[in-house]
Scaffold this motif. Structure first.
Motif, PDB file in Angstrom:
ATOM      1  N   UNK A  52      13.037  55.639  49.500  1.00  0.00           N
ATOM      2  CA  UNK A  52      14.142  55.881  48.766  1.00  0.00           C
ATOM      3  C   UNK A  52      14.152  55.606  47.103  1.00  0.00           C
ATOM      4  N   UNK A  53      13.009  55.244  46.762  1.00  0.00           N
ATOM      5  CA  UNK A  53      12.580  54.990  45.325  1.00  0.00           C
ATOM      6  C   UNK A  53      13.118  53.465  45.252  1.00  0.00           C
ATOM      7  N   UNK A  54      13.373  52.682  46.391  1.00  0.00           N
ATOM      8  CA  UNK A  54      13.681  51.072  45.916  1.00  0.00           C
ATOM      9  C   UNK A  54      12.490  50.439  45.851  1.00  0.00           C
ATOM     10  N   UNK A  55      11.254  50.809  45.647  1.00  0.00           N
ATOM     11  CA  UNK A  55       9.952  50.036  45.719  1.00  0.00           C
ATOM     12  C   UNK A  55       9.570  49.762  47.105  1.00  0.00           C
ATOM     13  N   UNK A  56       8.175  49.764  46.811  1.00  0.00           N
ATOM     14  CA  UNK A  56       7.527  49.434  48.157  1.00  0.00           C
ATOM     15  C   UNK A  56       5.984  49.997  47.999  1.00  0.00           C
ATOM     16  N   UNK A  57       5.247  49.661  49.336  1.00  0.00           N
ATOM     17  CA  UNK A  57       4.140  49.979  49.375  1.00  0.00           C
ATOM     18  C   UNK A  57       3.616  51.288  49.965  1.00  0.00           C
ATOM     19  N   UNK A  58       4.643  52.055  50.427  1.00  0.00           N
ATOM     20  CA  UNK A  58       4.351  53.276  51.100  1.00  0.00           C
ATOM     21  C   UNK A  58       5.404  54.286  50.451  1.00  0.00           C
ATOM     22  N   UNK A  59       4.880  55.136  49.688  1.00  0.00           N
ATOM     23  CA  UNK A  59       5.631  56.331  48.925  1.00  0.00           C
ATOM     24  C   UNK A  59       5.044  57.586  49.546  1.00  0.00           C
ATOM     25  N   UNK A  60       4.005  57.848  49.915  1.00  0.00           N
ATOM     26  CA  UNK A  60       3.276  59.051  50.431  1.00  0.00           C
ATOM     27  C   UNK A  60       2.886  58.801  51.811  1.00  0.00           C
TER      28      UNK A  60
END
Length: 295
Positions: free
Chosen positions: A243-251
């Motif tokens: 959700x664009x809140x930051x983190x290590x899994x985007x893809x």
């Protein structure tokens, strides 16, 4: 002696209706597993909560037979028609569009097609016309693959006409730039379909088809499999997160289809899709209708 095999238009319509409903309501097992894996791998607590919500949303959509997302997509249909098949009882394009009309009405799916893209933006009110891609293949069957595609992620897709000298690093930079500029807009975590080669129009279609590859499975060519892994790794280092809140899994996943191309070109297309990677497929086998001599 050769045979002609008959398939009725109504059979194709019935299959397409069921596939469109299934695709909008039921997330594939492969995608469910990728979301679960992402939650286990995610280090940020808020992102883990979002991934848990996505998994719960998919569960509820299937249980209650409701669309998994309010954007029920532009209906993209791939029709692979056996060269020995004769379709009777109707025009196949109209048949597939009628299937879209019926499915989107029956399933209470949002109708999102505007007939004029620029001036009056008038809604067709039945989600037609569909985007239909035909191919003639050997055999006596018709395979229908549906892929309802939401515009939120589609809008973030890009096409690059690179030079051959840009090479692997140019491809990696193009894909990473696409994901970075997209940010939270395509509702991450996302899946990437990537076309490499071909020309201006075929590379985009290859990227669309790449989204239909089995979830979590790498390319059969080891070189492209490593490139897929590198793309996933680089994009996940961007820190966009669920959700664009930051983190290590985007893809969640990335798939490449490579095509022969001109000596002076290196086209690259990136088709972005949110975790709701909706697709379903089915096949109708024709019935022998006539025998004729090829002499």
């Amino acid at each position: 002696m050769n045979k002609i095999y008959e398939i009725k238009a109504d059979e194709i319509k019935s299959l397409a209706v069921s596939l469109l409903l299934k695709a909008n309501i039921q997330l594939s097992e492969g995608m469910k597993q990728l979301v679960r894996n992402a939650r286990e791998a995610e280090k940020m607590p808020l992102a883990r909560e979002i991934l848990a919500d996505l998994a719960k949303n998919a569960e509820l959509a299937e249980e209650k037979q409701l669309p998994m997302c309010q954007d029920c997509g532009l209906a993209v249909i791939f029709a692979e028609i056996g060269q020995d098949v004769h379709i009777t009882g109707g025009d196949i394009t109209e048949t597939l569009n009628e299937a879209v009309r019926e499915a989107y009405e029956k399933g209470f799916l949002r109708k999102s097609v505007d007939l004029d893209p620029l001036f009056n933006r008038e809604n067709s009110k039945d989600n037609t016309p569909a985007v239909i891609h035909y191919s003639i293949v050997p055999g006596s069957s018709v395979k229908i693959t549906v892929s309802p595609k939401g515009m939120g992620s589609e809008n973030m897709s890009r096409l690059f006409m690179l030079k051959p000298s840009d090479g692997i690093s140019g491809v990696l930079n193009a894909v990473t730039e696409t994901v970075e500029k997209a940010g939270a807009n395509p509702c991450p975590p996302i899946v990437l379909g990537i076309g490499i080669g071909g020309n201006f129009e075929t590379v985009a279609l290859a990227a669309k088809k790449a989204l239909l590859k089995p979830e979590g499975k790498r390319n059969t060519d080891e070189r492209y499999a490593k490139l897929e892994e590198e793309i996933i790794s680089r994009c996940n280092k961007l820190g966009i997160g669920a959700a664009g809140y930051g983190g290590t899994v985007t893809v969640l996943d990335a798939h490449i289809i490579a095509l022969p191309t001109h000596i002076a070109g290196l086209p690259v297309a990136v088709n972005v899709c949110c975790h709701a990677l909706r697709h379903a497929e089915g096949t109708i086998v024709g019935r022998a209708a006539e025998v004729f001599s090829d002499g």
